[in-house]
Design an enzyme around this catalytic site. Structure first.
Site, PDB file in Angstrom:
ATOM      1  N   LYS A 207       0.829  -1.210   0.000  1.00  0.00           N
ATOM      2  CA  LYS A 207       0.000   0.000   0.000  1.00  0.00           C
ATOM      3  C   LYS A 207       0.863   1.260   0.000  1.00  0.00           C
ATOM      4  O   LYS A 207       0.606   2.206  -0.750  1.00  0.00           O
ATOM      5  CB  LYS A 207      -0.951  -0.012   1.208  1.00  0.00           C
ATOM      6  N   CYS A 259      -3.447  11.134   1.405  1.00  0.00           N
ATOM      7  CA  CYS A 259      -2.829   9.829   1.103  1.00  0.00           C
ATOM      8  C   CYS A 259      -1.396  10.013   0.621  1.00  0.00           C
ATOM      9  O   CYS A 259      -0.461   9.829   1.386  1.00  0.00           O
ATOM     10  CB  CYS A 259      -3.658   9.104   0.052  1.00  0.00           C
TER      11      CYS A 259
HETATM   12  N1  LIG Z   1     -10.192   9.477   1.392  1.00  0.00           N
HETATM   13  C1  LIG Z   1      -9.521   8.827   0.492  1.00  0.00           C
HETATM   14  O1  LIG Z   1      -9.631   9.068  -0.729  1.00  0.00           O
HETATM   15  C2  LIG Z   1      -8.591   7.760   0.895  1.00  0.00           C
HETATM   16  C3  LIG Z   1      -7.946   7.094  -0.089  1.00  0.00           C
HETATM   17  C4  LIG Z   1      -7.081   6.126   0.238  1.00  0.00           C
HETATM   18  C5  LIG Z   1      -6.852   5.868   1.542  1.00  0.00           C
HETATM   19  N2  LIG Z   1      -7.479   6.490   2.536  1.00  0.00           N
HETATM   20  C6  LIG Z   1      -7.170   6.055   3.889  1.00  0.00           C
HETATM   21  O2  LIG Z   1      -8.328   5.578   4.557  1.00  0.00           O
HETATM   22  C7  LIG Z   1      -8.116   5.674   5.958  1.00  0.00           C
HETATM   23  C8  LIG Z   1      -9.266   6.416   6.573  1.00  0.00           C
HETATM   24  O3  LIG Z   1      -9.334   7.698   5.989  1.00  0.00           O
HETATM   25  P1  LIG Z   1     -10.695   8.391   5.569  1.00  0.00           P
HETATM   26  O4  LIG Z   1     -10.400   9.171   4.341  1.00  0.00           O
HETATM   27  O5  LIG Z   1     -11.799   7.430   5.566  1.00  0.00           O
HETATM   28  O6  LIG Z   1     -10.839   9.403   6.806  1.00  0.00           O
HETATM   29  P2  LIG Z   1     -12.034  10.392   7.098  1.00  0.00           P
HETATM   30  O7  LIG Z   1     -11.400  11.562   7.796  1.00  0.00           O
HETATM   31  O8  LIG Z   1     -12.880  10.608   5.918  1.00  0.00           O
HETATM   32  O9  LIG Z   1     -12.922   9.621   8.161  1.00  0.00           O
HETATM   33  C9  LIG Z   1     -12.476   9.022   9.305  1.00  0.00           C
HETATM   34  C10 LIG Z   1     -13.651   8.753  10.217  1.00  0.00           C
HETATM   35  O10 LIG Z   1     -13.166   8.016  11.338  1.00  0.00           O
HETATM   36  C11 LIG Z   1     -13.864   8.487  12.491  1.00  0.00           C
HETATM   37  N3  LIG Z   1     -13.083   8.117  13.674  1.00  0.00           N
HETATM   38  C12 LIG Z   1     -11.922   8.621  14.130  1.00  0.00           C
HETATM   39  N4  LIG Z   1     -11.526   7.960  15.227  1.00  0.00           N
HETATM   40  C13 LIG Z   1     -12.460   7.011  15.486  1.00  0.00           C
HETATM   41  C14 LIG Z   1     -12.608   6.025  16.478  1.00  0.00           C
HETATM   42  N5  LIG Z   1     -11.714   5.855  17.442  1.00  0.00           N
HETATM   43  N6  LIG Z   1     -13.696   5.240  16.412  1.00  0.00           N
HETATM   44  C15 LIG Z   1     -14.608   5.384  15.437  1.00  0.00           C
HETATM   45  N7  LIG Z   1     -14.530   6.314  14.470  1.00  0.00           N
HETATM   46  C16 LIG Z   1     -13.453   7.113  14.493  1.00  0.00           C
HETATM   47  C17 LIG Z   1     -14.013   9.965  12.262  1.00  0.00           C
HETATM   48  O11 LIG Z   1     -15.059  10.498  13.017  1.00  0.00           O
HETATM   49  C18 LIG Z   1     -14.301  10.012  10.758  1.00  0.00           C
HETATM   50  O12 LIG Z   1     -15.688   9.959  10.469  1.00  0.00           O
HETATM   51  C19 LIG Z   1      -6.751   6.342   6.114  1.00  0.00           C
HETATM   52  O13 LIG Z   1      -5.771   5.343   6.206  1.00  0.00           O
HETATM   53  C20 LIG Z   1      -6.592   7.067   4.812  1.00  0.00           C
HETATM   54  O14 LIG Z   1      -5.229   7.318   4.584  1.00  0.00           O
HETATM   55  C21 LIG Z   1      -8.372   7.446   2.232  1.00  0.00           C
END
Ligand SMILES: NC(=O)c1ccc[n+]([C@@H]2O[C@H](COP(=O)([O-])OP(=O)(O)OC[C@H]3O[C@@H](n4cnc5c(N)ncnc54)[C@H](O)[C@@H]3O)[C@@H](O)[C@H]2O)c1
Length: 398
Positions: A207, A259
């Site tokens: 990843k 990311c």
């Molecule tokens: N957004 C993208 O396009 C994308 C792409 C690839 C990878 N990612 C990865 O996905 C992962 C998550 O990112 P995302 O974009 O979904 O984040 P995000 O900020 O959109 O959402 C994260 C969510 O997690 C919740 N949260 C935080 N701590 C928590 C806990 N202890 N218990 C329950 N909920 C909790 C927050 O309230 C929030 O709603 C990361 O590793 C990110 O790097 C995201």
């Protein structure tokens, strides 16, 4: 199988909805009560994600439920998928606090034979060290014997999150063979192309490698873009001319979002990784190159500069690591009067989030810089193209 998805963000919510749509009971967990309420009412909180609205409205209240109580979810489910974010701080070191918090809640109620799968992008070794330690300590159970633990990176991209669960192979690597098998069986029931790898570390590095690959190749494109301008060569023509089976130069431009600007640091922090580091610095430094172009193009202190495209990428309403936001700071420090427009943000949001005024009148600007691939202003910009810096070649593209 009763599945909890912890973290209903841009990555977790589409996953929860895809699983629910395959007929499994999913309990999503998020600390944001407002989001939980919306999901339970069948309202999609991520409007920009195609296909998600239908999955939520048709499964909410039946296969898809949400809660802000992690203990309830840990108790009632036997498969726990964790997708909370992991950011880096100013010192570029990862901040594990959200992940730690999610794991500690889960550990309190972990049961024998439960399966825990981490999807958050993390430094290599996190699953078999950090995650395992917290879960074992909090539950008194032993990973690999009493419960199973694996890593499977989410590989979504906002705007394509649902289709990627169909089109992209889903990598799965456990802390031991049994954990790999168990997690593989879970994903096989709702993902069309699950792929086993030797261990969690392989999946974790794969990843990170994807992000570094893109960062390095965009840096190369940016470098060749600057070289083209130096030699007075049309970069886009040169790029097409250079293309063949073994040479496919990416498009130059901005690298933002939470990311790609983050993952290379997981390597750089631990083993130097000079190429990844140089790429990171080059891509981040492009705003200084744009700055010089602005200065050359009639822009001096006090002059009006308009920025088109404020989010980190077109089509995604997200400010994280937006290079436009970084350029705004730079311009303001140098005494420019900065305006901005982005089809995803209202006038008020532009003021609140980016600290600048809405760009109303293009003719009043001394320089306009088109940072994202926004085609909506093309005709207007073509009429004033002498003062436009077109980072994404929008004015030429069809
Ligand atoms: N957004 C993208 O396009 C994308 C792409 C690839 C990878 N990612 C990865 O996905 C992962 C998550 O990112 P995302 O974009 O979904 O984040 P995000 O900020 O959109 O959402 C994260 C969510 O997690 C919740 N949260 C935080 N701590 C928590 C806990 N202890 N218990 C329950 N909920 C909790 C927050 O309230 C929030 O709603 C990361 O590793 C990110 O790097 C995201």
């Amino acid at each position: 199988m009763r599945i909890s998805v912890v973290g209903l963000g841009k990555a977790g919510l589409p996953l929860a909805a895809v699983i629910a749509d395959k007929g499994f009971d999913v309990l999503g967990v998020d600390l944001d009560k407002n989001k939980v309420e919306k999901i339970n009412k069948g309202i999609n909180p991520l409007e920009e994600e195609p296909g998600l609205k239908r999955l939520i409205s048709s499964n909410a209240g039946s296969h898809l439920k949400a809660t802000s109580d992690p203990i309830k979810a840990a108790k009632s489910c036997n498969v726990h998928i964790i997708v909370v974010p992991l950011f880096i701080g100013k010192n570029k070191k990862p901040d594990f606090s959200m992940l730690k918090n999610a794991l500690e809640s889960l550990a309190k109620c972990l049961k024998r034979n439960d399966i825990v799968i981490l999807e958050t992008t993390v430094p290599v070794g996190t699953t078999e060290n950090f995650v395992k330690k917290i879960l074992e300590k909090g539950s008194g159970l032993k990973a690999g014997r009493d419960f199973y633990l694996a890593y499977s990176p989410e590989r979504i991209m906002t705007g394509y999150s649902i289709s990627r669960y169909v089109d992209f192979p889903k990598l799965i690597g456990g802390i031991d063979e049994k954990s790999t098998e168990k997690a593989y069986k879970v994903y096989s029931s709702f993902i069309s192309t699950p792929v086993k790898v030797s261990n969690a570390r392989t999946a974790e590095l794969a990843k990170i490698a994807e992000g570094v690959y893109r960062d390095v190749n965009i840096a190369l494109a940016n470098e060749l873009f600057m070289a083209s301008e130096h030699y007075n060569v049309d970069f886009w023509e040169m790029r097409d001319a250079a293309k063949h089976e073994f040479c496919n130069i990416l498009e130059p431009g901005n690298v933002g979002g939470h990311c790609i600007p983050i993952y290379p640091w997981f390597l750089i922090n631990e083993l130097d990784a000079p190429l990844a580091k140089a790429a990171r610095e080059l891509n981040d430094g492009m705003i200084h190159y744009y700055m010089k172009k602005i200065e050359r193009l009639n822009g001096k202190k006090g002059k009006k500069v308009g920025i088109i495209g404020l989010s980190y990428r077109e089509g995604v309403k997200e400010k994280a690591y937006s290079r436009s936001a970084a350029l705004i700071d730079l311009l303001k420090k140098k005494g420019y009067d900065v305006y901005g427009i982005d089809p995803l943000y209202s006038k008020e949001e532009i003021k609140k989030e980016f600290g600048i005024n809405h760009l109303e009148n293009f003719n009043k600007m001394d320089v306009i810089i088109l940072m994202n691939e926004e085609f909506g202003y093309k005709d207007k910009l073509k009429r004033i193209k002498n003062k436009v810096i077109d980072v994404k070649n929008v004015l030429i593209k069809q």
